[in-house]
Design a protein around this motif. Structure first.
Motif, short mmCIF file in Angstrom:
data_model
loop_
_atom_site.label_atom_id
_atom_site.label_comp_id
_atom_site.label_asym_id
_atom_site.label_seq_id
_atom_site.Cartn_x
_atom_site.Cartn_y
_atom_site.Cartn_z
N ARG A 222 -0.33 3.32 -4.50
CA ARG A 222 -0.75 4.59 -3.90
C ARG A 222 0.39 5.60 -3.80
N ALA A 223 1.53 5.32 -4.40
CA ALA A 223 2.66 6.24 -4.33
C ALA A 223 2.26 7.61 -4.86
N PRO A 224 2.51 8.69 -4.10
CA PRO A 224 2.06 10.03 -4.49
C PRO A 224 3.05 10.77 -5.38
N PHE A 225 3.92 10.05 -6.08
CA PHE A 225 4.97 10.68 -6.88
C PHE A 225 4.81 10.33 -8.35
N GLU A 226 5.45 11.10 -9.23
CA GLU A 226 5.46 10.76 -10.65
C GLU A 226 6.35 9.55 -10.90
N GLU A 227 7.45 9.49 -10.20
CA GLU A 227 8.36 8.35 -10.27
C GLU A 227 8.65 7.90 -8.84
N THR A 228 8.74 6.59 -8.65
CA THR A 228 8.86 6.04 -7.30
C THR A 228 9.90 4.94 -7.26
N VAL A 229 10.69 4.92 -6.19
CA VAL A 229 11.53 3.77 -5.88
C VAL A 229 10.94 3.12 -4.64
N TYR A 230 10.48 1.88 -4.78
CA TYR A 230 9.93 1.12 -3.66
C TYR A 230 11.01 0.20 -3.11
N LEU A 231 11.13 0.15 -1.77
CA LEU A 231 12.07 -0.77 -1.12
C LEU A 231 11.33 -1.61 -0.09
N ASP A 232 11.63 -2.91 -0.06
CA ASP A 232 11.16 -3.76 1.02
C ASP A 232 11.78 -3.30 2.34
#
Length: 215
Positions: free
Chosen positions: A77-87
């Motif tokens: 569901r990230a609302p970005f073109e590119e995303t960095v996900y962190l725990d």
């Protein structure tokens, strides 16, 4: 959650923080209701999970199950073109970590993942995809259809995965999803090295003094 908001505020104070970087918080409704207005203001986007919309029932589930399922939903569901996900337990050690992690996508990879085992990145593709990848720090080309296909397979595999002696784990599901995405859609990923995302001291006290970008 207030600690996360404070960390974001501190990162924004640095001249090295990318001016166009935005931060999203994705959490359960109860968490968001308890979040103070000041802490909420640290984030550019605040989203409540929509697990019910994808047929995911979380009531009665263990905290570990909810956390891992919501991790996958957060990526999807990230609302970005590119995303960095962190725990929640991944700690940025440098304010330029966003640009550095996203650079692993620059050669056309759909996703960047940290390897679980030393030398995994040097293995032939057949052997490489037989190993699990870490999911605590992930860079995603969120607008890519191949990435969306990977995340859909990731959630499906996680829900179908039988409980292991260590509980229900998301990394075996990610391994299955990676192989399916590669075979079905020409998906590619790149490997985040240990000097960037340090996992050598996992489970023990660690320090940013080691020089890595993320813990």
């Amino acid at each position: 959650m207030e600690q996360a908001a404070a960390a974001v505020a501190k990162l924004r104070e640095s001249a090295a923080w990318p001016g166009d970087a935005r931060v999203a918080l994705f959490a359960e409704p109860a968490v968001l209701r308890a979040l103070a207005a000041e802490a909420r203001g640290a984030f550019d986007v605040v989203q409540r999970h929509d697990a019910a919309a994808v047929g995911l029932e979380l009531r009665g589930r263990s905290p570990a199950f909810r956390a891992k399922a919501l991790k996958i939903l957060a990526m999807a569901r990230a609302p970005f073109e590119e995303t960095v996900y962190l725990d929640f337990d991944s700690k940025p050690c440098a304010p330029n970590f966003v640009e550095t992690i996203l650079a692993f996508l620059r050669d056309g990879a759909d996703v960047a993942l940290a390897d679980n085992y030393a030398g995994q990145g040097a293995l032939a593709p057949r052997d490489h995809y037989q190993r699990e990848h870490a999911s605590g720090c992930v860079a995603l080309r969120s607008a890519s259809e191949r990435t969306r296909s990977l995340l859909a397979a990731y959630l499906e595999a996680f829900l179908l995965l039988e409980k292991t002696p260590r509980g229900r784990r998301d990394q075996p599901a990610l391994m299955v999803a990676l192989r399916l995405a590669r075979d079905r859609a020409g998906f590619t990923h790149s490997d985040v090295d240990n000097a960037t995302f340090c996992r050598a001291a996992s489970g023990r006290p660690v320090s940013c003094d080691a020089g890595c970008l993320l813990l």
